[in-house]
Design an enzyme around this catalytic site. Structure first.
Site, PDB file in Angstrom:
ATOM      1  N   LYS A  51      62.178  87.274  69.841  1.00  0.00           N
ATOM      2  CA  LYS A  51      61.637  88.224  70.827  1.00  0.00           C
ATOM      3  C   LYS A  51      62.495  88.408  72.083  1.00  0.00           C
ATOM      4  O   LYS A  51      62.022  88.916  73.099  1.00  0.00           O
ATOM      5  CB  LYS A  51      60.182  87.879  71.246  1.00  0.00           C
ATOM      6  CG  LYS A  51      59.225  87.601  70.115  1.00  0.00           C
ATOM      7  CD  LYS A  51      59.390  88.521  68.945  1.00  0.00           C
ATOM      8  CE  LYS A  51      58.859  89.920  69.194  1.00  0.00           C
ATOM      9  NZ  LYS A  51      59.142  90.784  67.999  1.00  0.00           N
ATOM     10  N   ALA A  52      63.771  88.040  71.979  1.00  0.00           N
ATOM     11  CA  ALA A  52      64.663  88.182  73.135  1.00  0.00           C
ATOM     12  C   ALA A  52      65.399  89.516  73.157  1.00  0.00           C
ATOM     13  O   ALA A  52      66.146  89.795  74.100  1.00  0.00           O
ATOM     14  CB  ALA A  52      65.657  87.036  73.156  1.00  0.00           C
ATOM     15  N   THR A 110      70.339  85.544  63.174  1.00  0.00           N
ATOM     16  CA  THR A 110      69.697  84.229  63.138  1.00  0.00           C
ATOM     17  C   THR A 110      68.891  84.010  64.410  1.00  0.00           C
ATOM     18  O   THR A 110      69.182  84.610  65.451  1.00  0.00           O
ATOM     19  CB  THR A 110      70.726  83.088  62.985  1.00  0.00           C
ATOM     20  OG1 THR A 110      70.025  81.865  62.768  1.00  0.00           O
ATOM     21  CG2 THR A 110      71.598  82.930  64.224  1.00  0.00           C
ATOM     22  N   HIS A 111      67.876  83.136  64.301  1.00  0.00           N
ATOM     23  CA  HIS A 111      67.161  82.654  65.495  1.00  0.00           C
ATOM     24  C   HIS A 111      67.385  81.143  65.658  1.00  0.00           C
ATOM     25  O   HIS A 111      66.743  80.507  66.489  1.00  0.00           O
ATOM     26  CB  HIS A 111      65.647  82.878  65.363  1.00  0.00           C
ATOM     27  CG  HIS A 111      65.208  84.302  65.492  1.00  0.00           C
ATOM     28  ND1 HIS A 111      65.766  85.186  66.385  1.00  0.00           N
ATOM     29  CD2 HIS A 111      64.219  84.990  64.852  1.00  0.00           C
ATOM     30  CE1 HIS A 111      65.143  86.358  66.267  1.00  0.00           C
ATOM     31  NE2 HIS A 111      64.216  86.264  65.352  1.00  0.00           N
ATOM     32  N   ARG A 133      66.513  86.112  76.936  1.00  0.00           N
ATOM     33  CA  ARG A 133      65.526  86.860  77.734  1.00  0.00           C
ATOM     34  C   ARG A 133      64.770  85.856  78.608  1.00  0.00           C
ATOM     35  O   ARG A 133      64.514  84.727  78.160  1.00  0.00           O
ATOM     36  CB  ARG A 133      64.558  87.562  76.783  1.00  0.00           C
ATOM     37  CG  ARG A 133      63.545  88.457  77.462  1.00  0.00           C
ATOM     38  CD  ARG A 133      62.662  89.147  76.437  1.00  0.00           C
ATOM     39  NE  ARG A 133      61.902  90.225  77.040  1.00  0.00           N
ATOM     40  CZ  ARG A 133      61.022  90.973  76.391  1.00  0.00           C
ATOM     41  NH1 ARG A 133      60.789  90.767  75.099  1.00  0.00           N
ATOM     42  NH2 ARG A 133      60.371  91.933  77.018  1.00  0.00           N
ATOM     43  N   SER A 141      55.921  88.106  74.850  1.00  0.00           N
ATOM     44  CA  SER A 141      56.289  88.916  73.683  1.00  0.00           C
ATOM     45  C   SER A 141      56.052  88.142  72.387  1.00  0.00           C
ATOM     46  O   SER A 141      55.538  88.689  71.399  1.00  0.00           O
ATOM     47  CB  SER A 141      57.761  89.335  73.807  1.00  0.00           C
ATOM     48  OG  SER A 141      58.133  90.149  72.727  1.00  0.00           O
ATOM     49  N   MET A 259      57.281  97.435  68.666  1.00  0.00           N
ATOM     50  CA  MET A 259      57.846  97.968  69.908  1.00  0.00           C
ATOM     51  C   MET A 259      56.693  98.033  70.896  1.00  0.00           C
ATOM     52  O   MET A 259      56.011  99.047  71.021  1.00  0.00           O
ATOM     53  CB  MET A 259      58.452  99.363  69.674  1.00  0.00           C
ATOM     54  CG  MET A 259      59.637  99.368  68.737  1.00  0.00           C
ATOM     55  SD  MET A 259      61.076  98.647  69.511  1.00  0.00           S
ATOM     56  CE  MET A 259      62.133  98.436  68.066  1.00  0.00           C
ATOM     57  N   LYS A 261      56.176  96.800  74.636  1.00  0.00           N
ATOM     58  CA  LYS A 261      56.351  97.354  75.986  1.00  0.00           C
ATOM     59  C   LYS A 261      57.806  97.556  76.344  1.00  0.00           C
ATOM     60  O   LYS A 261      58.137  98.476  77.080  1.00  0.00           O
ATOM     61  CB  LYS A 261      55.705  96.426  77.026  1.00  0.00           C
ATOM     62  CG  LYS A 261      54.202  96.480  77.033  1.00  0.00           C
ATOM     63  CD  LYS A 261      53.664  96.378  78.445  1.00  0.00           C
ATOM     64  CE  LYS A 261      52.168  96.593  78.468  1.00  0.00           C
ATOM     65  NZ  LYS A 261      51.541  95.899  79.614  1.00  0.00           N
TER      66      LYS A 261
HETATM   67  P1  A3P Z   1      57.970  93.271  74.071  1.00  0.00           P
HETATM   68  O1  A3P Z   1      57.054  92.534  73.151  1.00  0.00           O
HETATM   69  O2  A3P Z   1      58.025  92.629  75.420  1.00  0.00           O
HETATM   70  O3  A3P Z   1      57.719  94.727  74.151  1.00  0.00           O
HETATM   71  P2  A3P Z   1      63.055  91.043  68.932  1.00  0.00           P
HETATM   72  O4  A3P Z   1      63.731  92.259  68.443  1.00  0.00           O
HETATM   73  O5  A3P Z   1      63.984  89.931  69.301  1.00  0.00           O
HETATM   74  O6  A3P Z   1      61.936  90.635  68.049  1.00  0.00           O
HETATM   75  O7  A3P Z   1      62.424  91.412  70.356  1.00  0.00           O
HETATM   76  C1  A3P Z   1      61.352  92.310  70.456  1.00  0.00           C
HETATM   77  C2  A3P Z   1      61.150  92.659  71.905  1.00  0.00           C
HETATM   78  O8  A3P Z   1      62.207  93.542  72.331  1.00  0.00           O
HETATM   79  C3  A3P Z   1      59.857  93.404  72.147  1.00  0.00           C
HETATM   80  O9  A3P Z   1      59.481  93.093  73.491  1.00  0.00           O
HETATM   81  C4  A3P Z   1      60.333  94.841  71.989  1.00  0.00           C
HETATM   82  O10 A3P Z   1      59.479  95.802  72.540  1.00  0.00           O
HETATM   83  C5  A3P Z   1      61.641  94.763  72.754  1.00  0.00           C
HETATM   84  N1  A3P Z   1      62.554  95.865  72.427  1.00  0.00           N
HETATM   85  C6  A3P Z   1      62.884  96.354  71.224  1.00  0.00           C
HETATM   86  N2  A3P Z   1      63.708  97.401  71.334  1.00  0.00           N
HETATM   87  C7  A3P Z   1      63.919  97.578  72.664  1.00  0.00           C
HETATM   88  C8  A3P Z   1      64.673  98.523  73.425  1.00  0.00           C
HETATM   89  N3  A3P Z   1      65.387  99.477  72.850  1.00  0.00           N
HETATM   90  N4  A3P Z   1      64.637  98.414  74.784  1.00  0.00           N
HETATM   91  C9  A3P Z   1      63.919  97.450  75.383  1.00  0.00           C
HETATM   92  N5  A3P Z   1      63.183  96.532  74.707  1.00  0.00           N
HETATM   93  C10 A3P Z   1      63.182  96.605  73.360  1.00  0.00           C
END
Ligand code: A3P
Length: 298
Positions: A51-52, A110-111, A133, A141, A259, A261
């Protein structure tokens, strides 16, 4: 051998520990194979704590690789374009097999915390893009993501999850150890260490950094196109980037959209004053031994 995930409604993935780090059990079952994964020197790896900003970075990288060609980037959903090496929810859905079947040059995801990264990535000198993040937004998130994703454990209540996150009792382990471990590694290996907050604040500048790291050179108008195509609002509507191709039994976007916030500072809508104080105090202790700093407001 599992044929499919076959989770019944409200049923959740089991987890187990690999060297002290929680992982979904199907991943644990093939851990030796994951650890022995053979990277190739021209692999590019995108590494993040969950979620970063992984998906965002993946879309930027794909656009750079394809010289800003949007149609090419819409060839398949994110999870098929970028094998997620340790991900395995069934024998059909296995990142390792997907990576091994993909022609080079490959871009992998990878995570894993640095100590669990298959050693061949560092031995082969692969380029790695790491995105970090701030902990508060990352926690919020991750909580919403676990609520909507049956391939991960149920997060429990916000109050419970808050404690689990601080204790590192979530999949892929402690956020604190993850960001610090990769931060230390960046001085020894070809790792570009980026921040979600910088990407929000000056996307074009960060896109250019990624482009230069990848050894590409694109015109200004292509960079503008990439910036637009990878903005939150555009990606939210892009079925090849918003995970809506994943079945509702696994990702229920009516619970929380993938997607969600895409903002810096949403933690303020979730943390109580007491939680914020407790968090800050604990954070100071865990982060006192690093030069790494974050911003959690824009
Ligand atoms: P939120 O839950 O805060 O909205 P990952 O891809 O590592 O799983 O991370 C997902 C997070 O990145 C989510 O955060 C998602 O909304 C955000 N995200 C995805 N695409 C984005 C973009 N183009 N700009 C900003 N944030 C984005």
């Amino acid at each position: 051998e599992m044929k499919s995930l076959n989770l019944k409604r409200n049923e959740r993935m089991d987890v187990d520990y690999i060297k002290g780090i929680l992982q979904p059990t199907p991943t644990c079952a093939i851990w030796d194979k994951i650890w022995n994964f053979q990277a190739k020197s021209d692999d590019l790896l995108i590494s993040t704590y969950p979620k970063a900003g992984t998906t965002w970075t993946q879309e930027i990288v794909d656009m750079i690789q394809n010289d800003g060609n949007i149609e090419k980037c819409k060839r398949a959903p994110t999870h098929l374009r970028f094998p997620f090496i340790e991900w395995r929810i069934s024998s059909k859905d296995c990142g390792l097999d997907q990576a091994n079947a993909m022609p080079s040059p490959r871009t992998l995801k990878t995570h894993l915390p640095i100590q669990l990264l298959p050693p061949s990535f560092l031995e082969k000198g692969c380029k790695i893009i790491y995105v970090a993040r701030n902990a508060k937004d990352n926690l919020v998130s991750y909580y919403h993501f676990q609520k909507m994703n049956a391939a991960l454990p149920d997060p429990g209540t916000w109050k419970e999850y808050f404690e689990d996150f601080l204790d590192g009792k979530v999949c892929w382990g402690s956020w604190y150890d993850h960001v610090k471990g990769w931060w230390d590694a960046k001085d020894k290996y070809p790792i570009l260490y980026l921040f979600y907050e910088d990407m929000k604040k000056h996307p074009k500048c960060e896109i250019r950094k990624i482009m230069e790291f990848m050894g590409k050179n694109l015109d200004e108008d292509v960079l503008d196109k990439i910036m637009h195509h990878t903005s939150f609002d555009i990606m939210k509507k892009n079925p090849m980037a918003n995970y809506t191709t994943i079945s509702e039994e696994i990702m229920d976007q009516s619970v929380s959209p993938f997607m969600r916030k895409g903002a810096v500072g949403d933690w303020k809508n979730h943390f109580t004053v007491a939680q914020n104080e407790r968090f800050d105090e604990d954070y100071k202790k865990k982060m006192m031994n690093t030069s790494l700093t974050f911003c959690s407001n824009l």
